[in-house]
Design a protein around this motif. Structure first.
Motif, PDB file in Angstrom:
ATOM      1  N   MET A 122      -6.343  -7.477   0.264  1.00 53.10           N
ATOM      2  CA  MET A 122      -6.604  -6.053   0.481  1.00 53.10           C
ATOM      3  C   MET A 122      -5.349  -5.222   0.218  1.00 53.10           C
ATOM      4  O   MET A 122      -5.393  -4.184  -0.464  1.00 53.10           O
ATOM      5  N   LEU A 123      -4.204  -5.673   0.724  1.00 54.54           N
ATOM      6  CA  LEU A 123      -2.947  -4.967   0.492  1.00 54.54           C
ATOM      7  C   LEU A 123      -2.606  -4.916  -0.995  1.00 54.54           C
ATOM      8  O   LEU A 123      -2.156  -3.889  -1.515  1.00 54.54           O
ATOM      9  N   GLY A 174      -1.188  -2.792  -5.892  1.00 56.47           N
ATOM     10  CA  GLY A 174      -0.818  -3.441  -7.142  1.00 56.47           C
ATOM     11  C   GLY A 174       0.283  -4.465  -6.998  1.00 56.47           C
ATOM     12  O   GLY A 174       0.662  -5.130  -7.972  1.00 56.47           O
ATOM     13  N   LEU A 175       0.820  -4.659  -5.799  1.00 56.34           N
ATOM     14  CA  LEU A 175       1.870  -5.649  -5.561  1.00 56.34           C
ATOM     15  C   LEU A 175       1.247  -7.026  -5.351  1.00 56.34           C
ATOM     16  O   LEU A 175       0.130  -7.145  -4.863  1.00 56.34           O
ATOM     17  N   GLU A 178       2.680  -5.856  12.195  1.00 58.86           N
ATOM     18  CA  GLU A 178       2.790  -4.655  11.378  1.00 58.86           C
ATOM     19  C   GLU A 178       3.279  -5.038   9.984  1.00 58.86           C
ATOM     20  O   GLU A 178       4.154  -5.887   9.829  1.00 58.86           O
ATOM     21  N   VAL A 179       2.725  -4.364   8.967  1.00 59.64           N
ATOM     22  CA  VAL A 179       3.126  -4.596   7.584  1.00 59.64           C
ATOM     23  C   VAL A 179       4.518  -3.999   7.346  1.00 59.64           C
ATOM     24  O   VAL A 179       4.805  -2.888   7.773  1.00 59.64           O
ATOM     25  N   LEU A 196       1.887   1.377   5.679  1.00 55.08           N
ATOM     26  CA  LEU A 196       0.566   0.769   5.599  1.00 55.08           C
ATOM     27  C   LEU A 196       0.243   0.090   6.925  1.00 55.08           C
ATOM     28  O   LEU A 196       1.080  -0.604   7.504  1.00 55.08           O
ATOM     29  N   ARG A 197      -0.985   0.279   7.398  1.00 59.42           N
ATOM     30  CA  ARG A 197      -1.406  -0.284   8.680  1.00 59.42           C
ATOM     31  C   ARG A 197      -2.577  -1.223   8.427  1.00 59.42           C
ATOM     32  O   ARG A 197      -3.658  -0.796   8.015  1.00 59.42           O
ATOM     33  N   LEU A 198      -2.362  -2.500   8.654  1.00 61.13           N
ATOM     34  CA  LEU A 198      -3.375  -3.531   8.437  1.00 61.13           C
ATOM     35  C   LEU A 198      -3.718  -4.170   9.769  1.00 61.13           C
ATOM     36  O   LEU A 198      -2.832  -4.484  10.561  1.00 61.13           O
TER      37      LEU A 198
END
Length: 279
Positions: A99-100, A105-106, A122-123, A132-134
């Motif tokens: 998902m990230l 694109g990384l 935390e990312v 970014l919050r996953l």
């Protein structure tokens, strides 16, 4: 289950990307978007025997999922006693990395995580990029991931196989009006309504990063209906808390999923997708 829980969305098929070892095609995350993915995970007997004692099933998709996660994540997965728990742990963390990578694109091996107070992961976001919050959740037969920029977010998915005394748990952690809703009507509806409240509470405490350090009785929910999503009240307040938004879906016939996100824009989109990886 109430009509307030919509049916799953169309499939997002990542099989080709996964099997050739590629990150998903780039689809940038919009500034206020909350993106939610879930993926069914079949029981161990449906994907073949484990290739090693205490490992994952001997299946090409599991080999690719194992390759996506970090050494630390694998080490934690191997601590689980049962194969299905190892499988859902690895699948959830692989899904989060995919998902990230789709959003940025990384590559999937780029991502690193820190752990905040009360154990909230935390990312570590790219230099110069947005925060970014996953958030991840896994249960028997299902994994889920939720992603936003900047806004706090929490997700919880549960299976309808809970064997504990829901009456005892409800009286300990649910408000009186919630208990009245749970135990109204036929007994067959008690557990589904219990889990609707439970997943909403879990999603919220995961979003704020306090886990069970947050007293669950101080949080109460209206489950919503066709026209209104679930709403939360804190400490007996009359009005719902405007700074939080909630969604709830049925990702499959045996599961319920809840999303909590900090309000950044009342009209901000929630993108819901069921993912298939060929399991």
């Amino acid at each position: 289950m109430s009509d307030a829980c919509p049916s799953p969305m169309p499939l997002l098929d990542l099989r080709a990307d996964l099997l050739r070892g590629a990150a998903p095609a780039l689809r940038p995350l919009r500034p206020a978007e909350a993106r939610v993915w879930w993926m069914p995970v079949p029981p161990p007997e449906e994907t073949g025997p484990s290739d090693t004692e205490g490992g994952l099933p001997d299946h090409p998709v599991w080999s690719r999922l194992e390759a996506l996660v970090s050494e630390d994540e694998l080490e934690r997965a191997w601590r689980f006693r049962f194969a299905r728990d190892r499988m859902t742990y690895v699948a959830a963390h692989a899904l989060g990395r995919l998902m990230l990578s789709q959003a940025t694109g990384l590559p999937t091996d780029h991502w690193r995580f820190t752990v905040e107070a009360h154990g909230k992961p935390e990312v570590i976001s790219p230099d110069g990029g947005p925060r970014l919050r996953l958030n991840l959740s896994h249960t028997h037969g299902m994994v889920a991931a939720a992603l936003t920029k900047t806004a706090d977010i929490g997700i919880d998915v549960e299976h309808f196989d809970r064997s504990s005394d829901i009456g005892l748990v409800a009286r300990r952690v649910f408000a009186e009006d919630e208990c009245a809703v749970i135990f109204a009507g036929a007994e067959s509806g008690h557990l589904p309504r219990f889990l609707r409240f439970w997943t909403l509470k879990e999603a919220y405490v995961k979003a704020i990063g306090k886990g069970l350090a947050q007293p669950l009785k101080r949080i109460s929910f209206d489950l919503g209906d066709r026209s209104l999503p679930p709403r939360m009240r804190l400490d007996g307040a009359t009005d719902p808390a405007p700074e939080w938004q909630f969604r709830q879906v049925l990702p499959g016939p045996g599961h319920v999923l809840a999303l909590a996100r900090e309000t950044v824009d009342p009209a901000a989109p929630v993108t819901l997708s069921e993912v298939t990886l060929g399991l």
